[in-house]
Design a protein around this motif. Structure first.
Motif, PDB file in Angstrom:
ATOM      1  N   VAL A  69       0.297  -1.671  -0.247  1.00 32.45           N
ATOM      2  CA  VAL A  69       0.017   0.107   0.098  1.00 32.45           C
ATOM      3  C   VAL A  69       0.734   1.204   0.069  1.00 32.45           C
ATOM      4  CG1 VAL A  69      -1.808   1.365   1.533  1.00 32.45           C
ATOM      5  CG2 VAL A  69      -2.276  -1.230   1.214  1.00 32.45           C
ATOM      6  N   MET A  81      -7.172  -0.590  -2.738  1.00 28.95           N
ATOM      7  CA  MET A  81      -7.403  -0.693  -1.464  1.00 28.95           C
ATOM      8  C   MET A  81      -8.200  -0.394  -0.175  1.00 28.95           C
ATOM      9  SD  MET A  81      -5.602  -2.980   1.979  1.00 28.95           S
ATOM     10  CE  MET A  81      -6.538  -3.920   2.927  1.00 28.95           C
ATOM     11  N   GLU A  84     -11.047   0.229  -3.247  1.00 31.05           N
ATOM     12  CA  GLU A  84     -12.180  -0.434  -2.742  1.00 31.05           C
ATOM     13  C   GLU A  84     -13.022  -1.013  -1.569  1.00 31.05           C
ATOM     14  OE1 GLU A  84      -9.110  -3.992  -3.868  1.00 31.05           O
ATOM     15  OE2 GLU A  84      -9.462  -2.812  -5.043  1.00 31.05           O
TER      16      GLU A  84
END
Length: 123
Positions: A69, A81, A84
């Protein structure tokens, strides 16, 4: 290569942890992202320098998922991430986190017990 600072990276990791917790994800995973946020915030120098010299990868509390990340944030300026997770968690729950006295566990409890997902419903 983006010039994202360590506070922004730490904040993103903290947001991911909160959203994972709201979703009811594994507590260890949530703690891993919170720990990584603290580690990144305490880094000497820049995040990109810590990535380049391996300091971040070797730091306690930074695992492969959090490292990925951070790398994405540094290279692109955003986190897939996080995006999402934002799509999966009702926006009203995230808004409730801004209310004084409401933490992640209380917001989750409100959603699970009362099936409330917005501030308007809460009022």
């Amino acid at each position: 290569m983006s010039t994202i600072d360590k506070d922004a990276v730490a904040d993103t990791l903290e947001q991911i942890a909160a959203l994972l917790e709201l979703k009811g994800e594994n507590a260890f995973r949530v703690r891993a992202f919170r720990g990584a946020a603290r580690t990144v915030g305490a880094l000497p120098g820049t995040v990109s320098a810590s990535l380049d010299d391996g300091t971040l990868a070797a730091a306690k509390g930074v695992g492969p998922a959090t490292l990925q990340v951070v790398q994405e944030l540094v290279t692109s300026g955003h986190s897939t991430m996080l995006e999402e997770l934002r799509a999966q968690v009702p926006p009203g729950l995230v808004e409730m986190l801004q209310l004084p006295g409401l933490g992640v566990s209380k917001v989750r409890q409100i959603q699970e017990t009362l099936h409330i997902e917005t501030i308007a419903e809460l009022e």
